[in-house]
Design a protein around this motif. Structure first.
Motif, PDB file in Angstrom:
ATOM      1  N   MET A 127     -63.094  -5.370   1.833  1.00  0.00           N
ATOM      2  CA  MET A 127     -62.166  -4.479   1.147  1.00  0.00           C
ATOM      3  C   MET A 127     -61.398  -5.345   0.149  1.00  0.00           C
ATOM      4  O   MET A 127     -60.696  -6.279   0.546  1.00  0.00           O
ATOM      5  CB  MET A 127     -61.176  -3.819   2.120  1.00  0.00           C
ATOM      6  CG  MET A 127     -60.141  -2.967   1.410  1.00  0.00           C
ATOM      7  SD  MET A 127     -59.009  -2.052   2.486  1.00  0.00           S
ATOM      8  CE  MET A 127     -58.266  -3.333   3.466  1.00  0.00           C
ATOM      9  N   ASP A 128     -61.574  -5.079  -1.126  1.00  0.00           N
ATOM     10  CA  ASP A 128     -60.877  -5.824  -2.169  1.00  0.00           C
ATOM     11  C   ASP A 128     -59.705  -4.993  -2.670  1.00  0.00           C
ATOM     12  O   ASP A 128     -59.872  -3.829  -3.024  1.00  0.00           O
ATOM     13  CB  ASP A 128     -61.817  -6.112  -3.339  1.00  0.00           C
ATOM     14  CG  ASP A 128     -62.977  -7.005  -2.943  1.00  0.00           C
ATOM     15  OD1 ASP A 128     -62.770  -7.905  -2.111  1.00  0.00           O
ATOM     16  OD2 ASP A 128     -64.082  -6.804  -3.474  1.00  0.00           O
ATOM     17  N   ILE A 129     -58.522  -5.604  -2.708  1.00  0.00           N
ATOM     18  CA  ILE A 129     -57.319  -4.942  -3.202  1.00  0.00           C
ATOM     19  C   ILE A 129     -56.865  -5.698  -4.434  1.00  0.00           C
ATOM     20  O   ILE A 129     -56.588  -6.899  -4.372  1.00  0.00           O
ATOM     21  CB  ILE A 129     -56.208  -4.915  -2.135  1.00  0.00           C
ATOM     22  CG1 ILE A 129     -56.681  -4.117  -0.914  1.00  0.00           C
ATOM     23  CG2 ILE A 129     -54.922  -4.333  -2.716  1.00  0.00           C
ATOM     24  CD1 ILE A 129     -55.702  -4.134   0.243  1.00  0.00           C
ATOM     25  N   ASP A 130     -56.789  -5.000  -5.559  1.00  0.00           N
ATOM     26  CA  ASP A 130     -56.386  -5.620  -6.819  1.00  0.00           C
ATOM     27  C   ASP A 130     -54.870  -5.780  -6.883  1.00  0.00           C
ATOM     28  O   ASP A 130     -54.375  -6.825  -7.277  1.00  0.00           O
ATOM     29  CB  ASP A 130     -56.903  -4.771  -7.983  1.00  0.00           C
ATOM     30  CG  ASP A 130     -56.668  -5.422  -9.326  1.00  0.00           C
ATOM     31  OD1 ASP A 130     -56.770  -6.663  -9.409  1.00  0.00           O
ATOM     32  OD2 ASP A 130     -56.390  -4.701 -10.294  1.00  0.00           O
ATOM     33  N   TRP A 131     -54.139  -4.755  -6.524  1.00  0.00           N
ATOM     34  CA  TRP A 131     -52.678  -4.824  -6.525  1.00  0.00           C
ATOM     35  C   TRP A 131     -52.104  -3.709  -5.670  1.00  0.00           C
ATOM     36  O   TRP A 131     -52.765  -2.725  -5.401  1.00  0.00           O
ATOM     37  CB  TRP A 131     -52.107  -4.778  -7.941  1.00  0.00           C
ATOM     38  CG  TRP A 131     -52.512  -3.586  -8.757  1.00  0.00           C
ATOM     39  CD1 TRP A 131     -53.610  -3.492  -9.570  1.00  0.00           C
ATOM     40  CD2 TRP A 131     -51.856  -2.323  -8.835  1.00  0.00           C
ATOM     41  NE1 TRP A 131     -53.670  -2.247 -10.140  1.00  0.00           N
ATOM     42  CE2 TRP A 131     -52.599  -1.511  -9.712  1.00  0.00           C
ATOM     43  CE3 TRP A 131     -50.721  -1.792  -8.257  1.00  0.00           C
ATOM     44  CZ2 TRP A 131     -52.236  -0.205 -10.017  1.00  0.00           C
ATOM     45  CZ3 TRP A 131     -50.361  -0.483  -8.569  1.00  0.00           C
ATOM     46  CH2 TRP A 131     -51.120   0.284  -9.446  1.00  0.00           C
ATOM     47  N   VAL A 132     -50.851  -3.896  -5.277  1.00  0.00           N
ATOM     48  CA  VAL A 132     -50.114  -2.909  -4.484  1.00  0.00           C
ATOM     49  C   VAL A 132     -48.732  -2.767  -5.110  1.00  0.00           C
ATOM     50  O   VAL A 132     -48.091  -3.762  -5.437  1.00  0.00           O
ATOM     51  CB  VAL A 132     -49.970  -3.356  -3.003  1.00  0.00           C
ATOM     52  CG1 VAL A 132     -49.093  -2.391  -2.238  1.00  0.00           C
ATOM     53  CG2 VAL A 132     -51.332  -3.507  -2.354  1.00  0.00           C
ATOM     54  N   LYS A 133     -48.297  -1.541  -5.287  1.00  0.00           N
ATOM     55  CA  LYS A 133     -46.962  -1.279  -5.834  1.00  0.00           C
ATOM     56  C   LYS A 133     -46.238  -0.365  -4.850  1.00  0.00           C
ATOM     57  O   LYS A 133     -46.748   0.683  -4.480  1.00  0.00           O
ATOM     58  CB  LYS A 133     -47.075  -0.596  -7.187  1.00  0.00           C
ATOM     59  CG  LYS A 133     -45.740  -0.256  -7.816  1.00  0.00           C
ATOM     60  CD  LYS A 133     -45.948   0.393  -9.177  1.00  0.00           C
ATOM     61  CE  LYS A 133     -44.645   0.776  -9.817  1.00  0.00           C
ATOM     62  NZ  LYS A 133     -44.853   1.405 -11.124  1.00  0.00           N
ATOM     63  N   ILE A 134     -45.069  -0.771  -4.435  1.00  0.00           N
ATOM     64  CA  ILE A 134     -44.266   0.012  -3.495  1.00  0.00           C
ATOM     65  C   ILE A 134     -42.853   0.105  -4.058  1.00  0.00           C
ATOM     66  O   ILE A 134     -42.290  -0.892  -4.512  1.00  0.00           O
ATOM     67  CB  ILE A 134     -44.221  -0.668  -2.103  1.00  0.00           C
ATOM     68  CG1 ILE A 134     -45.626  -0.781  -1.528  1.00  0.00           C
ATOM     69  CG2 ILE A 134     -43.301   0.097  -1.168  1.00  0.00           C
ATOM     70  CD1 ILE A 134     -45.713  -1.589  -0.258  1.00  0.00           C
ATOM     71  N   TRP A 135     -42.312   1.298  -4.060  1.00  0.00           N
ATOM     72  CA  TRP A 135     -40.929   1.466  -4.479  1.00  0.00           C
ATOM     73  C   TRP A 135     -40.264   2.507  -3.604  1.00  0.00           C
ATOM     74  O   TRP A 135     -40.913   3.303  -2.959  1.00  0.00           O
ATOM     75  CB  TRP A 135     -40.815   1.799  -5.961  1.00  0.00           C
ATOM     76  CG  TRP A 135     -41.307   3.145  -6.357  1.00  0.00           C
ATOM     77  CD1 TRP A 135     -40.593   4.294  -6.472  1.00  0.00           C
ATOM     78  CD2 TRP A 135     -42.647   3.498  -6.671  1.00  0.00           C
ATOM     79  NE1 TRP A 135     -41.393   5.323  -6.848  1.00  0.00           N
ATOM     80  CE2 TRP A 135     -42.670   4.862  -6.980  1.00  0.00           C
ATOM     81  CE3 TRP A 135     -43.856   2.792  -6.729  1.00  0.00           C
ATOM     82  CZ2 TRP A 135     -43.833   5.538  -7.333  1.00  0.00           C
ATOM     83  CZ3 TRP A 135     -45.005   3.471  -7.095  1.00  0.00           C
ATOM     84  CH2 TRP A 135     -44.967   4.825  -7.389  1.00  0.00           C
ATOM     85  N   GLN A 136     -38.963   2.462  -3.603  1.00  0.00           N
ATOM     86  CA  GLN A 136     -38.179   3.366  -2.772  1.00  0.00           C
ATOM     87  C   GLN A 136     -37.125   4.037  -3.632  1.00  0.00           C
ATOM     88  O   GLN A 136     -36.515   3.406  -4.501  1.00  0.00           O
ATOM     89  CB  GLN A 136     -37.509   2.571  -1.649  1.00  0.00           C
ATOM     90  CG  GLN A 136     -36.701   3.404  -0.713  1.00  0.00           C
ATOM     91  CD  GLN A 136     -36.102   2.547   0.408  1.00  0.00           C
ATOM     92  OE1 GLN A 136     -36.347   1.364   0.497  1.00  0.00           O
ATOM     93  NE2 GLN A 136     -35.317   3.160   1.247  1.00  0.00           N
TER      94      GLN A 136
END
Length: 93
Positions: free
Chosen positions: A83-92
């Motif tokens: 499983m390749d993940i390029d980027w993750v963005k999390i905001w609240q």
């Protein structure tokens, strides 16, 4: 999958579609806005539920597993699996 440790309930949604997810990167989205959680693929909503949704802050967990529900590995199962993940963005809010 949504899991609830407090009452050991869970709910699964399995994507069965015509997009081969292995051919390119895709944009997966999870919108968690109590009392709803929504799953998206390439900005298209796939699933929404409003039960077993926590009001507590939680951390995401990314994982790949082979076997178990809905089926077990066989001769056609890629080994090893990736499983390749390029980027993750999390905001609240």
């Amino acid at each position: 999958t949504v899991h609830s440790a407090g009452n050991a309930q869970f709910n699964n949604f399995e994507y069965i579609g015509n997009v081969d997810l292995s051919l390119d990167y895709h944009l997966f989205g999870i919108w968690w806005d109590y009392p709803f959680i929504r799953w998206e693929l390439d900005k298209r909503m796939l699933w929404e539920q409003n039960w077993i949704i926590s009001q507590q802050s939680l951390s995401p967990c990314f994982g790949i597993s082979v076997g178990g529900w809905p089926s077990f590995p066989d001769q056609a199962t890629p080994d090893p699996a990736y499983m390749d993940i390029d980027w993750v963005k999390i905001w609240q809010r």
